[in-house]
Design a protein around this motif. Structure first.
Motif, PDB file in Angstrom:
ATOM      1  N   GLY A   1      28.508  58.239  35.242  1.00 29.28           N
ATOM      2  CA  GLY A   1      28.553  56.784  35.289  1.00 29.28           C
ATOM      3  C   GLY A   1      29.935  56.275  34.920  1.00 29.28           C
ATOM      4  N   PHE A   2      30.247  55.062  35.363  1.00 29.39           N
ATOM      5  CA  PHE A   2      31.606  54.524  35.216  1.00 29.39           C
ATOM      6  C   PHE A   2      32.013  54.338  33.751  1.00 29.39           C
TER       7      PHE A   2
ATOM      8  N   VAL B   1      38.044  46.592  27.717  1.00 32.19           N
ATOM      9  CA  VAL B   1      36.908  46.151  28.537  1.00 32.19           C
ATOM     10  C   VAL B   1      36.547  47.282  29.489  1.00 32.19           C
ATOM     11  N   LYS B   2      35.310  47.768  29.377  1.00 33.59           N
ATOM     12  CA  LYS B   2      34.885  48.890  30.212  1.00 33.59           C
ATOM     13  C   LYS B   2      34.216  48.380  31.491  1.00 33.59           C
ATOM     14  N   ARG B   3      35.053  47.764  32.309  1.00 32.74           N
ATOM     15  CA  ARG B   3      34.602  47.255  33.598  1.00 32.74           C
ATOM     16  C   ARG B   3      35.619  47.632  34.663  1.00 32.74           C
ATOM     17  N   LEU B   4      35.165  47.708  35.901  1.00 32.54           N
ATOM     18  CA  LEU B   4      36.067  47.911  37.024  1.00 32.54           C
ATOM     19  C   LEU B   4      36.531  46.531  37.484  1.00 32.54           C
ATOM     20  N   PHE B   5      37.817  46.257  37.352  1.00 31.82           N
ATOM     21  CA  PHE B   5      38.377  44.971  37.782  1.00 31.82           C
ATOM     22  C   PHE B   5      38.685  45.051  39.280  1.00 31.82           C
ATOM     23  N   ILE B   6      37.984  44.238  40.051  1.00 36.93           N
ATOM     24  CA  ILE B   6      38.134  44.232  41.509  1.00 36.93           C
ATOM     25  C   ILE B   6      38.985  43.027  41.895  1.00 36.93           C
ATOM     26  N   ILE B   7      40.192  43.297  42.400  1.00 37.40           N
ATOM     27  CA  ILE B   7      41.130  42.235  42.746  1.00 37.40           C
ATOM     28  C   ILE B   7      40.846  41.737  44.161  1.00 37.40           C
ATOM     29  N   ILE B   8      40.623  40.436  44.285  1.00 40.20           N
ATOM     30  CA  ILE B   8      40.377  39.817  45.585  1.00 40.20           C
ATOM     31  C   ILE B   8      41.507  38.827  45.845  1.00 40.20           C
TER      32      ILE B   8
ATOM     33  N   ASP C   1      27.559  43.615  34.670  1.00 36.46           N
ATOM     34  CA  ASP C   1      28.450  43.701  33.505  1.00 36.46           C
ATOM     35  C   ASP C   1      29.329  44.951  33.512  1.00 36.46           C
ATOM     36  N   LYS C   2      29.450  45.596  34.661  1.00 42.22           N
ATOM     37  CA  LYS C   2      30.320  46.774  34.763  1.00 42.22           C
ATOM     38  C   LYS C   2      31.422  46.560  35.795  1.00 42.22           C
ATOM     39  N   CYS C   3      31.380  45.416  36.461  1.00 47.33           N
ATOM     40  CA  CYS C   3      32.417  45.037  37.426  1.00 47.33           C
ATOM     41  C   CYS C   3      32.868  43.618  37.117  1.00 47.33           C
ATOM     42  N   GLU C   4      34.124  43.350  37.316  1.00 51.59           N
ATOM     43  CA  GLU C   4      34.661  42.008  37.096  1.00 51.59           C
ATOM     44  C   GLU C   4      35.496  41.603  38.307  1.00 51.59           C
ATOM     45  N   LEU C   5      35.059  40.558  38.999  1.00 49.76           N
ATOM     46  CA  LEU C   5      35.800  40.076  40.159  1.00 49.76           C
ATOM     47  C   LEU C   5      36.959  39.199  39.696  1.00 49.76           C
ATOM     48  N   VAL C   6      38.142  39.459  40.239  1.00 45.47           N
ATOM     49  CA  VAL C   6      39.335  38.712  39.853  1.00 45.47           C
ATOM     50  C   VAL C   6      39.973  38.126  41.110  1.00 45.47           C
ATOM     51  N   TYR C   7      39.905  36.810  41.248  1.00 43.50           N
ATOM     52  CA  TYR C   7      40.531  36.160  42.396  1.00 43.50           C
ATOM     53  C   TYR C   7      41.995  35.922  42.082  1.00 43.50           C
TER      54      TYR C   7
END
Length: 333
Positions: A153-154, A171-178, A296-302
Motif C-alpha cells: 500500500g502507498f 503528509v503521506k499522500r500522493l500529490f497529483i498536479i493538475i 485521504d491518500k491522494c491530494e489534488l493540486v490545481y
C-alpha cells in the motif's frame, strides 16, 4: 481551416451557386433587394451565434474558473464584427429594419435543429469525466491500496522509503498536479522559477533514491507491469527541505500532446481545455472521496502554469501546511 473544412465550405458554395443559377426568381434588377435580405439574415445568424458564444464564455468563467481574456475575445470575434457591421450598414443604407418579425422564428428554428446535438452531448460522457475514471481505475487503484499480497500500500511504501532514507514525509499522500494548460514536464523542477532564490523550489530526490519501491502486477495480459511513484523535496530559504511524493496527471498530459497534433487528431481540435480540466478535477476528486481505499491518500493540486507569478513549490507547501500545520516540528520515528 483544415482541408476537410475547406472542402465542405467550397462544396456548399458550389451548391448555392447551382441553386442560384437554376432559380428563375432572381433578376439583376432586384439585386439590391436580395443583398438586403441576405444582410438581414447574416445579422440574425451572427446574433444567434454571438448569444451562444456569450453563454459558453459565461459557463467557462463560472464553472471552469476561466479568466476573462478581452484580447482573445477581440481576436476571435474581429472578423465576425466586421461582417456584422457591414450587414447593418447595408440594411440602414437600404432603409431596412435590422430585426424583422421573423427573427424570433429564426431563433426557434435554430434551437430546434440544435437539440439533437445537445441530446447527444448529454448521453455521451465528456473527455474530462472519462479520463478521470480511467486514471483512477487504470492507475490509482494499483498504486494506492494494498493488494494483500505483493504490494503493502502507498502509505506503508512511503514509511519504508522514509525509514531507509532517514527522512520524514509530513503528509503521506500522493500529490497529483493538475495544470491549467495540461502540460506535464518530465521533471517537476521545470516548474521552478528561474533566478528566484527567495522562493521555494522543487527537486527530485537523488537518482538512486528518487522513486518509492516499485510495484509489479500482472495487468491486462502484461506480466510484471511496473508502477512507481517519485519522491521530491521542496527547498526553502533558511529552512530544512520538505519531502513529498508528487506527480502530474498523465491523462491530461496525453491529451495535451494530442492537441499539439490536430492534423492527426482532427476530431479533437475543438476540445475545450478549461472545461476538460475542470471536469477531470471534479470527477477525480469525487471518485477518490467515495473510495475507502484511496480516500485521504491522494491530494489534488490545481496549478495555473500559465500564470508567471504562480510557483508550484509554494502551492505544495501551502497544501502541506493545510493538512499538517505542525509539519516543521515533526520528529523522525
Amino acid at each position: 481551416m483544415t482541408d476537410k473544412t475547406v472542402y465542405i465550405y467550397a462544396s456548399q458554395c458550389i451548391f448555392v451557386c447551382a441553386i442560384t443559377y437554376g432559380y428563375q426568381g432572381i433578376h439583376l434588377e432586384n439585386a439590391h433587394k436580395w443583398i438586403a435580405i441576405v444582410a438581414r439574415y447574416v445579422v440574425y445568424m451572427l446574433i444567434i451565434k454571438g448569444s451562444r458564444e456569450a453563454c459558453a464564455l459565461g459557463y467557462s468563467i463560472l464553472q471552469a474558473q476561466e479568466t476573462l481574456n478581452i484580447e482573445d475575445i477581440i481576436k476571435h470575434s474581429k472578423k465576425y464584427g466586421f461582417i456584422f457591421i457591414a450587414s447593418v450598414v447595408i440594411l440602414l443604407y437600404n432603409k431596412q429594419r435590422i430585426l424583422d418579425e421573423d427573427f424570433l422564428l429564426w431563433f426557434i428554428a435554430y434551437l430546434v435543429t440544435k437539440y439533437p446535438e445537445v441530446e447527444s452531448n448529454l448521453v455521451n460522457i465528456n473527455y474530462g469525466v472519462g479520463m478521470a475514471c480511467s486514471y483512477f481505475e487504470g492507475y490509482l487503484v494499483h498504486v494506492i491500496p494494498s493488494d494483500g499480497a505483493k504490494f503493502v500500500g502507498f502509505e506503508e511504501n512511503m514509511d519504508k522509503y522514509a525509514a531507509k532514507q532517514g527522512i520524514i514525509f509530513p503528509v503521506k499522500r500522493l500529490f497529483i498536479i493538475i495544470t491549467k494548460s495540461m502540460y506535464c514536464p518530465p521533471d517537476l523542477k521545470h516548474f521552478n522559477k528561474a533566478n528566484r532564490e527567495d522562493l521555494p523550489y522543487l527537486e527530485a530526490c537523488q537518482v538512486s533514491d528518487e522513486s518509492l519501491e516499485e510495484i509489479e502486477k500482472d495487468i491486462a495480459g502484461v506480466k510484471n507491469r511496473t508502477y512507481r511513484n517519485s519522491a521530491y523535496k521542496i527547498y526553502r530559504p533558511g529552512k530544512p527541505p520538505v519531502y513529498l511524493s508528487a506527480e502530474c496527471a498523465t491523462p491530461l498530459h496525453t491529451l495535451h500532446r494530442v492537441l499539439q497534433k490536430t492534423a492527426l487528431y482532427e476530431d479533437l481540435a475543438k476540445v475545450n481545455v478549461p472545461e476538460v480540466v475542470s471536469d477531470f478535477c471534479r470527477t477525480l476528486g469525487a471518485v477518490i472521496s467515495k473510495s475507502p481505499e484511496c480516500r485521504d491518500k491522494c491530494e489534488l493540486v490545481y496549478y495555473d502554469d500559465m500564470d508567471p507569478k504562480a510557483n508550484l513549490a509554494s502551492i505544495l507547501l501551502d497544501k502541506i501546511r493545510d493538512l499538517e500545520p505542525n509539519f516543521d516540528n515533526l520528529k523522525k520515528e
